[in-house]
Design a protein around this motif. Sequence first.
Motif, PDB file in Angstrom:
ATOM      1  N   PRO A   1       0.828  -1.194   0.000  1.00 21.02           N
ATOM      2  CA  PRO A   1       0.000   0.000   0.000  1.00 21.02           C
ATOM      3  C   PRO A   1       0.866   1.248   0.000  1.00 21.02           C
ATOM      4  CG  PRO A   1      -0.746  -1.559   1.660  1.00 21.02           C
ATOM      5  CD  PRO A   1       0.558  -2.063   1.131  1.00 21.02           C
ATOM      6  N   ALA A   2       0.414   2.297  -0.740  1.00 22.55           N
ATOM      7  CA  ALA A   2       1.196   3.533  -0.819  1.00 22.55           C
ATOM      8  C   ALA A   2       1.352   4.138   0.562  1.00 22.55           C
ATOM      9  CB  ALA A   2       0.496   4.521  -1.752  1.00 22.55           C
ATOM     10  N   GLY A   3       2.596   4.530   0.866  1.00 16.72           N
ATOM     11  CA  GLY A   3       2.875   5.169   2.147  1.00 16.72           C
ATOM     12  C   GLY A   3       2.838   4.247   3.333  1.00 16.72           C
ATOM     13  N   SER A   4       2.736   2.925   3.119  1.00 11.90           N
ATOM     14  CA  SER A   4       2.582   2.014   4.247  1.00 11.90           C
ATOM     15  C   SER A   4       3.847   1.807   5.032  1.00 11.90           C
ATOM     16  CB  SER A   4       2.065   0.654   3.749  1.00 11.90           C
ATOM     17  OG  SER A   4       3.018   0.051   2.897  1.00 11.90           O
ATOM     18  N   THR A   5       5.013   2.189   4.458  1.00  8.22           N
ATOM     19  CA  THR A   5       6.269   1.943   5.158  1.00  8.22           C
ATOM     20  C   THR A   5       7.024   3.213   5.503  1.00  8.22           C
ATOM     21  OG1 THR A   5       7.447   1.722   3.061  1.00  8.22           O
ATOM     22  CG2 THR A   5       6.537  -0.280   4.021  1.00  8.22           C
ATOM     23  N   LEU A   6       6.546   4.407   5.078  1.00  7.51           N
ATOM     24  CA  LEU A   6       7.320   5.630   5.268  1.00  7.51           C
ATOM     25  C   LEU A   6       7.508   5.968   6.739  1.00  7.51           C
ATOM     26  CD1 LEU A   6       5.997   7.942   2.431  1.00  7.51           C
ATOM     27  CD2 LEU A   6       8.045   6.521   2.472  1.00  7.51           C
ATOM     28  N   ALA A   7       6.381   6.050   7.471  1.00  8.02           N
ATOM     29  CA  ALA A   7       6.476   6.461   8.866  1.00  8.02           C
ATOM     30  C   ALA A   7       7.176   5.432   9.724  1.00  8.02           C
ATOM     31  CB  ALA A   7       5.077   6.739   9.415  1.00  8.02           C
ATOM     32  N   ALA A   8       7.151   4.181   9.302  1.00  7.63           N
ATOM     33  CA  ALA A   8       7.780   3.129  10.087  1.00  7.63           C
ATOM     34  C   ALA A   8       9.260   3.017   9.804  1.00  7.63           C
ATOM     35  CB  ALA A   8       7.083   1.791   9.803  1.00  7.63           C
TER      36      ALA A   8
ATOM     37  N   GLU B   1       8.253  18.136   8.983  1.00  9.43           N
ATOM     38  CA  GLU B   1       7.216  17.710   9.926  1.00  9.43           C
ATOM     39  C   GLU B   1       5.874  17.543   9.234  1.00  9.43           C
ATOM     40  OE1 GLU B   1       7.293  20.631  12.962  1.00  9.43           O
ATOM     41  OE2 GLU B   1       9.105  19.837  13.939  1.00  9.43           O
ATOM     42  N   ALA B   2       5.553  18.446   8.357  1.00  9.28           N
ATOM     43  CA  ALA B   2       4.301  18.333   7.605  1.00  9.28           C
ATOM     44  C   ALA B   2       4.315  17.092   6.715  1.00  9.28           C
ATOM     45  CB  ALA B   2       4.086  19.595   6.770  1.00  9.28           C
ATOM     46  N   PHE B   3       5.472  16.851   6.096  1.00 10.91           N
ATOM     47  CA  PHE B   3       5.595  15.667   5.243  1.00 10.91           C
ATOM     48  C   PHE B   3       5.440  14.389   6.079  1.00 10.91           C
ATOM     49  CE2 PHE B   3       8.099  12.350   3.168  1.00 10.91           C
ATOM     50  CZ  PHE B   3       7.584  12.377   1.888  1.00 10.91           C
ATOM     51  N   THR B   4       6.036  14.379   7.294  1.00 10.86           N
ATOM     52  CA  THR B   4       5.918  13.204   8.170  1.00 10.86           C
ATOM     53  C   THR B   4       4.474  12.965   8.571  1.00 10.86           C
ATOM     54  OG1 THR B   4       8.147  13.601   9.045  1.00 10.86           O
ATOM     55  CG2 THR B   4       6.687  12.192  10.346  1.00 10.86           C
ATOM     56  N   ARG B   5       3.770  14.031   8.947  1.00 12.62           N
ATOM     57  CA  ARG B   5       2.360  13.861   9.311  1.00 12.62           C
ATOM     58  C   ARG B   5       1.538  13.359   8.135  1.00 12.62           C
ATOM     59  NH1 ARG B   5       3.435  18.709  12.177  1.00 12.62           N
ATOM     60  NH2 ARG B   5       2.590  19.947  10.450  1.00 12.62           N
ATOM     61  N   ALA B   6       1.829  13.879   6.967  1.00 19.55           N
ATOM     62  CA  ALA B   6       1.104  13.420   5.782  1.00 19.55           C
ATOM     63  C   ALA B   6       1.401  11.955   5.498  1.00 19.55           C
ATOM     64  CB  ALA B   6       1.476  14.287   4.574  1.00 19.55           C
ATOM     65  N   ALA B   7       2.681  11.569   5.689  1.00 24.20           N
ATOM     66  CA  ALA B   7       3.047  10.169   5.458  1.00 24.20           C
ATOM     67  C   ALA B   7       2.350   9.256   6.457  1.00 24.20           C
ATOM     68  CB  ALA B   7       4.562  10.001   5.548  1.00 24.20           C
ATOM     69  N   GLU B   8       2.278   9.697   7.724  1.00 16.93           N
ATOM     70  CA  GLU B   8       1.600   8.886   8.741  1.00 16.93           C
ATOM     71  C   GLU B   8       0.113   8.754   8.438  1.00 16.93           C
ATOM     72  OE1 GLU B   8       2.537  10.831  12.353  1.00 16.93           O
ATOM     73  OE2 GLU B   8       4.479   9.809  12.606  1.00 16.93           O
ATOM     74  N   ARG B   9      -0.492   9.861   8.027  1.00 21.04           N
ATOM     75  CA  ARG B   9      -1.907   9.780   7.653  1.00 21.04           C
ATOM     76  C   ARG B   9      -2.107   8.865   6.455  1.00 21.04           C
ATOM     77  NH1 ARG B   9      -1.773  15.386   8.858  1.00 21.04           N
ATOM     78  NH2 ARG B   9      -1.504  15.877   6.640  1.00 21.04           N
ATOM     79  N   SER B  10      -1.205   8.967   5.501  1.00 22.00           N
ATOM     80  CA  SER B  10      -1.299   8.115   4.325  1.00 22.00           C
ATOM     81  C   SER B  10      -1.124   6.651   4.706  1.00 22.00           C
ATOM     82  CB  SER B  10      -0.239   8.529   3.301  1.00 22.00           C
ATOM     83  OG  SER B  10      -0.236   7.660   2.182  1.00 22.00           O
TER      84      SER B  10
ATOM     85  N   GLU C   1      -7.425   0.783   4.772  1.00 22.36           N
ATOM     86  CA  GLU C   1      -7.971   0.293   3.508  1.00 22.36           C
ATOM     87  C   GLU C   1      -7.584  -1.162   3.289  1.00 22.36           C
ATOM     88  OE1 GLU C   1      -6.446   2.139  -0.071  1.00 22.36           O
ATOM     89  OE2 GLU C   1      -8.492   2.264  -0.865  1.00 22.36           O
ATOM     90  N   GLU C   2      -6.321  -1.482   3.635  1.00 24.25           N
ATOM     91  CA  GLU C   2      -5.871  -2.861   3.487  1.00 24.25           C
ATOM     92  C   GLU C   2      -6.627  -3.792   4.428  1.00 24.25           C
ATOM     93  OE1 GLU C   2      -1.991  -4.844   5.093  1.00 24.25           O
ATOM     94  OE2 GLU C   2      -1.524  -3.977   3.132  1.00 24.25           O
ATOM     95  N   GLU C   3      -6.815  -3.353   5.703  1.00 22.86           N
ATOM     96  CA  GLU C   3      -7.565  -4.160   6.657  1.00 22.86           C
ATOM     97  C   GLU C   3      -8.997  -4.371   6.180  1.00 22.86           C
ATOM     98  OE1 GLU C   3      -6.627  -5.783   9.312  1.00 22.86           O
ATOM     99  OE2 GLU C   3      -4.547  -5.183   9.018  1.00 22.86           O
ATOM    100  N   ALA C   4      -9.576  -3.322   5.612  1.00 26.96           N
ATOM    101  CA  ALA C   4     -10.946  -3.455   5.094  1.00 26.96           C
ATOM    102  C   ALA C   4     -10.995  -4.462   3.950  1.00 26.96           C
ATOM    103  CB  ALA C   4     -11.458  -2.092   4.624  1.00 26.96           C
ATOM    104  N   GLU C   5     -10.003  -4.400   3.066  1.00 28.89           N
ATOM    105  CA  GLU C   5      -9.955  -5.354   1.958  1.00 28.89           C
ATOM    106  C   GLU C   5      -9.765  -6.776   2.475  1.00 28.89           C
ATOM    107  OE1 GLU C   5      -6.875  -4.035  -0.587  1.00 28.89           O
ATOM    108  OE2 GLU C   5      -7.942  -2.270  -1.312  1.00 28.89           O
ATOM    109  N   ILE C   6      -8.870  -6.933   3.475  1.00 26.92           N
ATOM    110  CA  ILE C   6      -8.633  -8.264   4.041  1.00 26.92           C
ATOM    111  C   ILE C   6      -9.899  -8.777   4.722  1.00 26.92           C
ATOM    112  CG2 ILE C   6      -7.351  -9.526   5.814  1.00 26.92           C
ATOM    113  CD1 ILE C   6      -4.950  -7.739   5.195  1.00 26.92           C
ATOM    114  N   SER C   7     -10.541  -7.924   5.504  1.00 28.92           N
ATOM    115  CA  SER C   7     -11.769  -8.334   6.199  1.00 28.92           C
ATOM    116  C   SER C   7     -12.858  -8.726   5.215  1.00 28.92           C
ATOM    117  CB  SER C   7     -12.255  -7.206   7.111  1.00 28.92           C
ATOM    118  OG  SER C   7     -11.285  -6.880   8.079  1.00 28.92           O
ATOM    119  N   THR C   8     -12.995  -7.937   4.155  1.00 27.74           N
ATOM    120  CA  THR C   8     -14.000  -8.256   3.139  1.00 27.74           C
ATOM    121  C   THR C   8     -13.701  -9.586   2.464  1.00 27.74           C
ATOM    122  OG1 THR C   8     -14.344  -5.889   2.724  1.00 27.74           O
ATOM    123  CG2 THR C   8     -15.117  -7.427   1.039  1.00 27.74           C
ATOM    124  N   ALA C   9     -12.419  -9.780   2.121  1.00 29.28           N
ATOM    125  CA  ALA C   9     -12.039 -11.033   1.466  1.00 29.28           C
ATOM    126  C   ALA C   9     -12.261 -12.225   2.383  1.00 29.28           C
ATOM    127  CB  ALA C   9     -10.573 -10.956   1.029  1.00 29.28           C
TER     128      ALA C   9
END
Length: 637
Positions: free
Chosen positions: A12-19, A196-205, A212-220
């Motif tokens: 997923p896009a942005g799923s690894t940036l903040a981590a 800092e703004a970029f980090t917050r945006a990355a975390e939100r993303s 979204e991924e959890e929703a897709e997994i739950s639906t599947a």
Amino acid sequence: MTSGVDGAAAEPAGSTLAADPLGLRRSYAVETARLVRARLDVSLPLFIVFMGIDVLFERRMPGHESVVVAYAAEIVICLVAFALTRIPRLAEHVTAIATVATSGLALAMVIYSAYVGSPADAVAIGQVCMMTCLAVVLPWGWRAQLVLAGTSFVSFTAALPLLAQTSPSLFALVGMVTGATSSCVAAIFLDRYRFEAFTRAAERSRAYALQEEEAEISTALLHVGQTLSQLVGRSDLLEQVNRLVTGALGCDWSSTFVLDEQADALRFVANVGSREEVRTELEHIDFPLDSLPLFEELRRGHLVEVPDARTQSVVPPDLLLRWEVASMMCVPICRNDRLTGFIASGYRTRTGPFTRKQRRLAIGIAQAVAVGLENERLIRDLRAANRLKSDFVSTMSHELRTPLNVILGYAEMLGEAPGLSAHDTEHLAQGIRRSATELLELVTATLDLGRMESGRDVLRVEPVALAELLHEVELEFEPLSQRAGLTVTWRNDCDSEVVATDRVKLKTIVKNLVGNAIKYTPQGSVDVRVRRDGDDVVLAVADTGIGIDQQDVATIFEMFRQIDGSATRTYGGVGLGLYIVRQLVERLRGRIEVASEPGAGSTFTVRLPLERLAPRATNGREPAAPLAPAATAARSD
């Protein structure tokens, strides 16, 4: 993670940036370069426009005709910078290009001003304006700003003697230092704010992507669960599971292997996506649980991922290449923390790791399959229990009705013929007694079964004289053993032995085995023998009766089961005798074996570990003491 074929393995896009701090910094640098290029595309044309306006007025001033040459040099610098930022392989160096270009413009402005002898104050103001404007417009950080400020200050200081002095030169130098310092500080704070703004945006993303991924997994997984609940009981259940796996994971193939508990081996049972030749080969192979390192990991409940079949050690690479496996992921199917099978899925040509989403989906599907298989097993057991109940009701109604009809018939004969002779009366009374005894045995067997199934059948260990117990059984079977064409032989090699055991259970075992032997031996012989074998007592009941097929040996020990279960069968009984025998033998920590051949008879051998065998008590001596509490514990499988 490496992206997969058709995006199936994309993260997923942005799923690894903040981590990942390093990844966040790299992404911020890429974003900064993009912004610098975009704003440089605006800043350079604006610079050319405003400098062009200045040239229109300045070229008319005496001695300033060379301004056109300086302006042309500035245009060249802008065009070169513009062209370099359009080269793809220089995309990561846009900030450096912008720094060099703007520093070149600042240097060109100072050189021209020194050439024409412009006032020092005006030149300082121009340089400070340029530094502060670029610090705000270009998000290039303090390093690039420091290079620009340093270039402006050094070049201005070097050109200061050539510039016109309308005021003390110290004022111009102070202005340059102030402008350079403030622009660098501004660049620091602006860069920090943007990061800092970029980090917050990355975390939100990232949070949004995970949701979204959890929703897709739950639906599947919801879809998988609903589908499995609809497929329970169908013969193609596991094949449909593999179809769901390939669809949810985006893999080329999926296979299911199920544990054969008797063989202690895993067997291929279903597949989707592999060639027919591969499926046929796998169908003829049993995989013992200790044959591959893969199975050891699965038994521990671990998901096993093979990114590249050629560089792994859990399965021989040649086998995977033979089965057209380039990469695969295996997920265990467990019941009560015990491996019952696994689902393997993967690609024929694509290599590389699987994504977090694929792993989550695979684990969820395996858990759903475990629940589905358990439900299917429970349904199968319920159906078997229902059939068993029906068989029991049918058998009991037949077996109870037969002796009751006999008793009623003999009773009617006694009532309708009061003048019968003593011999005839005794004959009828014996018939009533025999049928009543048979009826009592049926009821007793049913009650014994009820006690065992409810757990109320406790062990009562006491000294038992084997000779006396066998003599009692022999007397009880004497009327049956006197039947024409049948010889019953009793041999006791432990005549003087006293054993510590449960007398009632041991007698029940002997009676049921001997009774079965007599029942299924129309003519011939029944041999009952008790002997010692080390610390064990061995009871063997051999007959020359109808015998048992080898395939039916396991069936005869099941509850309410007989080889002939029809209502018109030749031999009576409800099918509880041998079931009770096996249960009691196991309660006494023994084992039972059967050797039989159709038409040649059967031999049932019971081996009981009866400790503390002692000579029979005589001359006032007390019998052997009962077993210690530990010895009376029921045997558990």
